[in-house]
Scaffold this motif. Structure first.
Motif, PDB file in Angstrom:
ATOM      1  N   ILE A 188       0.839  -1.199   0.000  1.00 56.36           N
ATOM      2  CA  ILE A 188       0.000   0.000   0.000  1.00 56.36           C
ATOM      3  C   ILE A 188       0.871   1.245   0.000  1.00 56.36           C
ATOM      4  N   SER A 189       1.916   1.233   0.841  1.00 58.33           N
ATOM      5  CA  SER A 189       2.807   2.391   0.928  1.00 58.33           C
ATOM      6  C   SER A 189       3.447   2.681  -0.422  1.00 58.33           C
ATOM      7  N   LYS A 190       3.906   1.636  -1.098  1.00 57.51           N
ATOM      8  CA  LYS A 190       4.548   1.832  -2.403  1.00 57.51           C
ATOM      9  C   LYS A 190       3.584   2.402  -3.428  1.00 57.51           C
ATOM     10  N   THR A 198      -6.744  12.507  -5.541  1.00 61.33           N
ATOM     11  CA  THR A 198      -7.547  11.925  -4.473  1.00 61.33           C
ATOM     12  C   THR A 198      -8.361  10.740  -4.970  1.00 61.33           C
ATOM     13  N   SER A 199      -8.958  10.840  -6.139  1.00 59.47           N
ATOM     14  CA  SER A 199      -9.785   9.750  -6.661  1.00 59.47           C
ATOM     15  C   SER A 199      -8.959   8.494  -6.898  1.00 59.47           C
ATOM     16  N   GLN A 200      -7.743   8.658  -7.409  1.00 64.19           N
ATOM     17  CA  GLN A 200      -6.869   7.508  -7.627  1.00 64.19           C
ATOM     18  C   GLN A 200      -6.444   6.898  -6.301  1.00 64.19           C
ATOM     19  N   LEU A 201      -6.174   7.732  -5.314  1.00 64.83           N
ATOM     20  CA  LEU A 201      -5.797   7.229  -3.999  1.00 64.83           C
ATOM     21  C   LEU A 201      -6.938   6.433  -3.372  1.00 64.83           C
ATOM     22  N   ILE A 202      -8.150   6.939  -3.463  1.00 66.36           N
ATOM     23  CA  ILE A 202      -9.299   6.227  -2.905  1.00 66.36           C
ATOM     24  C   ILE A 202      -9.474   4.877  -3.587  1.00 66.36           C
ATOM     25  N   SER A 203      -9.233   4.841  -4.883  1.00 67.10           N
ATOM     26  CA  SER A 203      -9.331   3.574  -5.619  1.00 67.10           C
ATOM     27  C   SER A 203      -8.291   2.565  -5.126  1.00 67.10           C
ATOM     28  N   LEU A 204      -7.069   3.029  -4.869  1.00 67.32           N
ATOM     29  CA  LEU A 204      -6.022   2.146  -4.353  1.00 67.32           C
ATOM     30  C   LEU A 204      -6.365   1.651  -2.948  1.00 67.32           C
ATOM     31  N   LEU A 205      -6.877   2.538  -2.109  1.00 75.08           N
ATOM     32  CA  LEU A 205      -7.246   2.137  -0.753  1.00 75.08           C
ATOM     33  C   LEU A 205      -8.430   1.179  -0.775  1.00 75.08           C
ATOM     34  N   GLN A 327      -2.750   5.068   9.002  1.00 76.85           N
ATOM     35  CA  GLN A 327      -1.670   6.035   9.150  1.00 76.85           C
ATOM     36  C   GLN A 327      -1.115   6.446   7.788  1.00 76.85           C
ATOM     37  N   ARG A 328      -0.914   5.464   6.931  1.00 79.29           N
ATOM     38  CA  ARG A 328      -0.382   5.767   5.597  1.00 79.29           C
ATOM     39  C   ARG A 328      -1.427   6.442   4.733  1.00 79.29           C
ATOM     40  N   ALA A 329      -2.688   6.044   4.889  1.00 79.88           N
ATOM     41  CA  ALA A 329      -3.763   6.683   4.124  1.00 79.88           C
ATOM     42  C   ALA A 329      -3.907   8.144   4.510  1.00 79.88           C
ATOM     43  N   ALA A 330      -3.750   8.442   5.816  1.00 80.83           N
ATOM     44  CA  ALA A 330      -3.869   9.824   6.271  1.00 80.83           C
ATOM     45  C   ALA A 330      -2.785  10.702   5.650  1.00 80.83           C
ATOM     46  N   ASP A 334      -3.604  13.581   2.911  1.00 78.25           N
ATOM     47  CA  ASP A 334      -3.145  14.937   3.200  1.00 78.25           C
ATOM     48  C   ASP A 334      -2.331  15.483   2.032  1.00 78.25           C
ATOM     49  N   ASN A 335      -1.506  14.611   1.438  1.00 75.19           N
ATOM     50  CA  ASN A 335      -0.711  15.033   0.269  1.00 75.19           C
ATOM     51  C   ASN A 335      -1.595  15.372  -0.917  1.00 75.19           C
ATOM     52  N   THR A 336      -2.631  14.551  -1.159  1.00 74.88           N
ATOM     53  CA  THR A 336      -3.504  14.825  -2.306  1.00 74.88           C
ATOM     54  C   THR A 336      -4.294  16.116  -2.103  1.00 74.88           C
ATOM     55  N   TYR A 337      -4.755  16.356  -0.865  1.00 72.28           N
ATOM     56  CA  TYR A 337      -5.489  17.597  -0.591  1.00 72.28           C
ATOM     57  C   TYR A 337      -4.564  18.806  -0.717  1.00 72.28           C
ATOM     58  N   HIS A 338      -3.325  18.641  -0.245  1.00 73.56           N
ATOM     59  CA  HIS A 338      -2.368  19.745  -0.374  1.00 73.56           C
ATOM     60  C   HIS A 338      -2.055  20.009  -1.841  1.00 73.56           C
ATOM     61  N   HIS A 339      -1.902  18.916  -2.607  1.00 70.32           N
ATOM     62  CA  HIS A 339      -1.634  19.065  -4.041  1.00 70.32           C
ATOM     63  C   HIS A 339      -2.802  19.752  -4.743  1.00 70.32           C
ATOM     64  N   ALA A 340      -4.030  19.353  -4.375  1.00 67.92           N
ATOM     65  CA  ALA A 340      -5.216  19.985  -4.980  1.00 67.92           C
ATOM     66  C   ALA A 340      -5.276  21.464  -4.621  1.00 67.92           C
ATOM     67  N   LEU A 341      -4.906  21.786  -3.377  1.00 69.12           N
ATOM     68  CA  LEU A 341      -4.921  23.180  -2.947  1.00 69.12           C
ATOM     69  C   LEU A 341      -3.893  24.001  -3.722  1.00 69.12           C
ATOM     70  N   VAL A 342      -2.698  23.425  -3.901  1.00 66.74           N
ATOM     71  CA  VAL A 342      -1.656  24.116  -4.664  1.00 66.74           C
ATOM     72  C   VAL A 342      -2.089  24.308  -6.108  1.00 66.74           C
ATOM     73  N   GLU A 343      -2.692  23.264  -6.686  1.00 69.62           N
ATOM     74  CA  GLU A 343      -3.173  23.374  -8.070  1.00 69.62           C
ATOM     75  C   GLU A 343      -4.272  24.425  -8.189  1.00 69.62           C
ATOM     76  N   GLU A 344      -5.145  24.441  -7.180  1.00 63.59           N
ATOM     77  CA  GLU A 344      -6.221  25.437  -7.208  1.00 63.59           C
ATOM     78  C   GLU A 344      -5.652  26.848  -7.121  1.00 63.59           C
ATOM     79  N   GLN A 345      -4.654  27.029  -6.269  1.00 66.90           N
ATOM     80  CA  GLN A 345      -4.032  28.343  -6.137  1.00 66.90           C
ATOM     81  C   GLN A 345      -3.350  28.749  -7.438  1.00 66.90           C
ATOM     82  N   ALA A 346      -2.785  27.780  -8.144  1.00 66.91           N
ATOM     83  CA  ALA A 346      -2.151  28.085  -9.422  1.00 66.91           C
ATOM     84  C   ALA A 346      -3.175  28.361 -10.510  1.00 66.91           C
TER      85      ALA A 346
END
Length: 512
Positions: A188-190, A198-205, A327-330, A334-346
């Motif tokens: 899972i970590s790999k 986020t959608s791809q992450l949810i699919s993996l989880l 723990q790994r999902a969190a 968090d990374n996907t939400y941060h990435h989405a936020l950065v993309e939104e700001q851009a």
């Protein structure tokens, strides 16, 4: 666990207990037994002496071959049965050549052989080996009419050998399950470490939870104010999209509020949790086992939970596995939400939160291509605030910024979700309306203009401040031009025509 594993130690992970000490102990025990027999019985016949020496040499050689097969051959399944027959028969017959006072050495060899068999095979070959030994020993005792106490002692030793085998097999099972859990977590970590969507992450989880745990229900929820928005909800073979419910009084709410994992193996028993009401979502059937782990990060707070319709469906090992996954999902969420936020700001203008110039042009080109393929029109509105420089000079840039923000809110209130609005530059904005004719675009422009005219603003002293007027130009793709850049130029040209005619106007294509 749903993850399958081999039965006979065919994978390196299953060679859990080192067998070399047992191999060395077996050889030494065999040599000592033969040597002790020769010393205790000096008058032994030459033939029996020869048999014992051959037993020792052949036995040590066989034990060496056994170790070589164990360490080199990938598939040990067939050999485990061959070994059960050979070793069981050899140890069963060996007692005929050993004096009764050394029987304990023979049983030590039985213990070592059983232990080694349990390490490299499963229950049936190991028990078969012990059964063969017990058979030959029973025949020996019957032929030699041994006393009852000897039968009892030998019976106890046989049972002890069975207990040793079962203990080793249980240890192997526990260790293999733990290794499998670690493999699940590592896999899972790999997979999720580099996932930024986020959608791809949810699919993996989703795949990870489905394969890692025997469960009827599992879900991943993100807290939104006082509610839980399900990113994933699976219940007994079905997925339920867009589930949202109040956190207050729910098990999920307790986990998120207290930031503590919760392990409830039997929900038929009373809950020692204040203010908790059982909430049934998905299929209208109450769960009888439940586990929930909080997920917390800088940008996200939520929960990952699993449930079963059976009581005591989960073990503490399952709880630990879910904790590791959470723990790994969190971190990944968090990374996907941060990435989405950065993309939104851009992508968005920092003040008005509408698309910036570059992203609006990209969106306009994509929408125009879609409309071309669907044979639909697309209307573009170019909008500019009249005399905005003078307005800023009169009322200040803070009020001017407030006008820009309120204007964008008004625009968004009059367009559809698949429409787009962007800040073209300064006080100029662009509005893209897919599948809208010139007449429909004019109606949208009139509503925006009318709403802005009725908007009330006030300054620091609560004195009313007039709102500025706006001018707009409209062009239609592909009716007037099938080139996006020319479409922009045409709408911009009409905007300035509206300004030249006195401002606070809408300029569109002339009606036929």
């Amino acid at each position: 666990m749903k993850k399958a594993s081999g039965s006979f130690g065919s994978h390196p992970q299953e060679n859990i207990i080192p067998i070399l000490p047992a191999i060395i102990a077996g050889m030494l025990n065999l040599i000592i037994t033969v040597a002790a027999t020769l010393l205790i019985q000096p008058d032994l016949s030459l033939m029996n002496r020869g048999i014992l020496i051959v037993y020792a040499i052949a036995g040590c050689g066989y034990i060496g071959i056994y170790y070589w097969i164990y360490t080199t051959l990938p598939n040990k399944a067939i050999y485990t049965w061959v070994n059960a027959i050979i070793a069981g028969t050899a140890l069963g017959l060996f007692i005929d050549f050993i004096p009764p006072e050394l029987d304990y050495l023979v049983h030590s060899l039985v213990f070592i052989a059983s232990l080694s068999s349990a390490v490299v095979s499963d229950r049936t070959p190991s028990f078969s080996l012990i059964g063969i030994v017990a058979f030959f020993h029973s025949v020996h005792h019957i032929l030699h009419q041994t006393p009852l106490i000897t039968w009892v002692v030998h019976g106890v030793l046989i049972v002890a050998a069975l207990v040793i085998v079962e203990t080793v097999l249980q240890v192997k099972t526990l260790a293999k399950n733990q290794i499998n859990r670690l493999e699940v977590v590592n896999e899972i970590s790999k997979q999720i470490v580099s996932t930024l969507e986020t959608s791809q992450l949810i699919s993996l989880l989703n795949a990870a939870l489905y394969n890692a745990l025997e469960t009827d229900t599992y879900y991943i929820g993100i807290q939104e104010n006082d509610s839980l928005q399900m990113q994933l909800f699976y219940d007994d073979g079905e997925y339920y999209p867009d589930i949202k419910y109040k956190l207050e009084g729910s098990l999920s709410g307790w986990v998120i509020k207290h930031q503590k994992p919760l392990f409830l193996p039997d929900l038929r028993k009373p809950l020692n949790l204040d203010g908790i009401d059982m909430v049934v979502i998905g299929k209208q059937q109450p769960s009888l086992s439940w586990m929930g782990i909080p997920m917390t990060g800088s940008h996200v707070k939520g929960i990952i939970a699993v449930a079963s319709y059976r009581p005591n469906a989960f073990s503490r090992a399952d709880f630990e596995l879910l904790n590791n996954i959470a723990q790994r999902a969190a971190l990944a969420l968090d990374n996907t939400y941060h990435h989405a936020l950065v993309e939104e700001q851009a992508r968005l203008d920092s003040l008005t939160r509408v698309l910036n110039h570059g992203y609006f042009i990209r969106s306009l080109r994509e929408q125009a291509e879609t409309c071309r393929n669907l044979n639909q029109p697309l209307s573009l509105i170019m909008l500019d605030i009249d005399f905005f420089k003078q307005y800023n000079d009169s009322f200040g840039h803070t009020i001017g910024d407030e006008v820009l923000v309120n204007l964008c809110s008004i625009i968004r209130s009059h367009i559809k979700q698949n429409d787009a609005v962007g800040r073209w530059g300064g006080e100029e904005f662009a509005i893209s309306l897919p599948n809208a004719t010139s007449g429909q675009a004019r109606q949208v422009a009139q509503r925006i203009r009318g709403t802005l005219a009725e908007f009330k603003m006030s300054g620091d002293s609560h004195n009313p401040i007039p709102v500025p007027t706006i001018s707009m130009g409209i062009a239609v793709f592909p009716d007037e031009t099938d080139d996006v850049q020319k479409l922009i130029d045409l709408a911009d040209h009409r905007l300035y025509v509206a300004k030249e005619r006195g401002r606070d106007q809408i300029e569109a294509a002339p009606t036929p």
